[in-house]
Design a protein around this motif. Structure first.
Motif, short mmCIF file in Angstrom:
data_model
loop_
_atom_site.label_atom_id
_atom_site.label_comp_id
_atom_site.label_asym_id
_atom_site.label_seq_id
_atom_site.Cartn_x
_atom_site.Cartn_y
_atom_site.Cartn_z
N GLY A 164 0.80 -1.21 0.00
CA GLY A 164 0.00 0.00 0.00
C GLY A 164 0.82 1.26 0.00
O GLY A 164 0.32 2.34 -0.31
N ARG A 165 2.11 1.13 0.36
CA ARG A 165 3.02 2.28 0.32
C ARG A 165 4.12 2.05 -0.70
O ARG A 165 4.34 2.90 -1.58
N ASP A 166 4.79 0.90 -0.61
CA ASP A 166 5.92 0.62 -1.49
C ASP A 166 5.54 -0.26 -2.70
O ASP A 166 6.18 -0.20 -3.74
N PHE A 167 4.53 -1.08 -2.50
CA PHE A 167 4.03 -1.90 -3.61
C PHE A 167 2.52 -2.06 -3.46
O PHE A 167 1.96 -1.86 -2.37
N HIS A 168 1.86 -2.41 -4.56
CA HIS A 168 0.41 -2.54 -4.56
C HIS A 168 0.03 -4.00 -4.36
O HIS A 168 0.68 -4.92 -4.86
#
Length: 402
Positions: A132-136
């Motif tokens: 959610g921040r670095d990857f989806h």
């Protein structure tokens, strides 16, 4: 050509996705997680390879793509629950190679909560990044109907539930390249439960009509005529048809494992559907007896041993149990299926008929288990000495129907 998409698992869920992606012009890497149940014809494989598809057993390639879709199989374990071992192994293989801004999507059939409770911590711990921040991270239920020429990935809406709104939109952007319509769920749990509802809907309704088939036979009612009339109702009804059992990869889930809750309707549906192979054999033995023959020593021909018409897949096919029960009664069993060149039951090869017309004429009883397009029902009903039709495919009065 560098791959843009990695599909982990090349079985009944991953392989169709890879085909759709290649057809949409997306260079795709296929990563096998074990013995796969998917299959390609030589022509299909050539088309995919020419379109940029390649397979690998080296997980290093998973770190070089923008989108990863996990389609690892989740078979039933010994306790009846879905075995998530291959999903977890896929997550571990991906996690140590995961790059920032990669979109990870789970498509395997899983209990609600799996994406957040199992996949997310494995990916975060192995990568050192935050979802959610670095990857989806998102979930999308697989909607595959093998052999169906009317509904393809392009015209089948895709449901997506992301961990965050940004995750949902990233997954939606990927699927928009494959399908005409993307449906956004509130989150991963809702998307996972969509898969649960869709799979159980099929099994519960098949169970209802299977139970109706048994009842109608006892009452002397033509169920197939009942269904024909009922499906003219333009609202509140969807036609399902009985059969010798329910096969395929869509495993009904009577337990949402993490919550320990039982779906009683699904549990009952499983019991009804699991009884159908035994019922078919009972009907077969009764028919033979009515015609002065015993099941012991009878020559029984099984037509169509795959789980679904016009596909080669034998996953959970009811033909296996029916053959075993017939052999236990002392019957001599043979089979014909244009999609299955050889067939073993209990590690014993079952004789394959070259011509189903001649075999039906020679057999004491022919049981139609799967209605492949190549089968001429009118001709079969004329040739067969005695015919039990479990699919309602023969003309009215031409055979004994389930």
């Amino acid at each position: 050509m560098p791959a843009d998409l990695a599909v982990i698992g090349l079985g009944p869920y991953g392989l169709p996705l890879a085909q759709a992606a290649v057809a949409a012009g997306i260079p795709t890497l296929g990563y096998a997680t074990g013995p796969e149940a998917g299959s390609l014809s030589p022509a299909e494989l050539r088309r995919m390879l020419s379109g940029g598809f390649r397979t690998t057993t080296d997980p290093a390639g998973l770190g070089r793509v923008r989108t990863v879709v996990i389609c690892a199989p989740t078979p039933r374990g010994a306790d009846g629950a879905l075995d998530l071992g291959q999903v977890e192994a896929a997550a571990r293989a991906l996690a140590v190679r995961l790059r920032a801004r990669t979109t990870v999507i789970l498509e395997s059939p899983v209990p609600p909560g799996t994406t957040e409770e199992i996949l997310l911590p494995l990916l975060e711990q192995g990568s050192g990044m935050r979802a959610g921040r670095d990857f989806h991270l998102a979930y999308s239920p697989s909607r595959i109907d093998p052999g169906n020429r009317d509904f393809t990935p392009a015209n089948t809406p895709k449901v997506i539930g992301g961990l965050t709104p940004a995750c949902t939109e990233s997954a939606a952007a990927f699927y928009a390249r494959l399908t005409d319509k993307v449906v956004r769920a509130r989150g991963p749990r809702e998307a996972e439960t969509v898969q649960l509802l869709e799979t159980n809907f099929r099994h519960v309704n098949i169970a209802l009509v299977n139970e109706m088939a048994v009842m109608c036979h006892e009452l002397g009612v033509d169920l197939w005529d009942v269904i024909r009339c009922a499906e003219t109702k333009p609202f509140g009804f969807q036609a399902f048809r009985p059969g010798p059992g329910v096969g395929g990869h869509g495993v009904p889930q009577d337990l949402t494992a993490h919550a320990g809750r039982t779906l009683r309707m699904v549990e009952l549906a499983q019991q009804v559907n699991n009884r159908m192979p035994r019922y078919v054999v009972q009907r077969a033995a009764a028919l033979l007896n009515e015609h002065g023959k015993s099941a012991r020593g009878a020559r029984v021909l099984l037509l169509g041993v795959t789980y679904k018409a016009d596909v080669a897949d034998q996953q959970a096919t009811s033909a296996q149990e029916i053959a075993i029960r017939l052999m236990e009664l002392g019957a001599s069993v043979s089979y014909h299926d244009p999609h299955v060149p050889s067939w073993n039951v209990l590690d014993r090869p079952i004789p394959r008929a070259d011509s189903f017309y001649e075999a039906a004429a020679d057999a004491d009883l022919t049981i139609l288990l799967q209605q492949h397009r190549t089968y001429d029902m009118q001709g079969l009903s004329v040739k067969a000495q005695l015919l039990l039709d479990t699919r309602g495919a023969t003309p009215t009065g031409a055979a004994h129907r389930l």
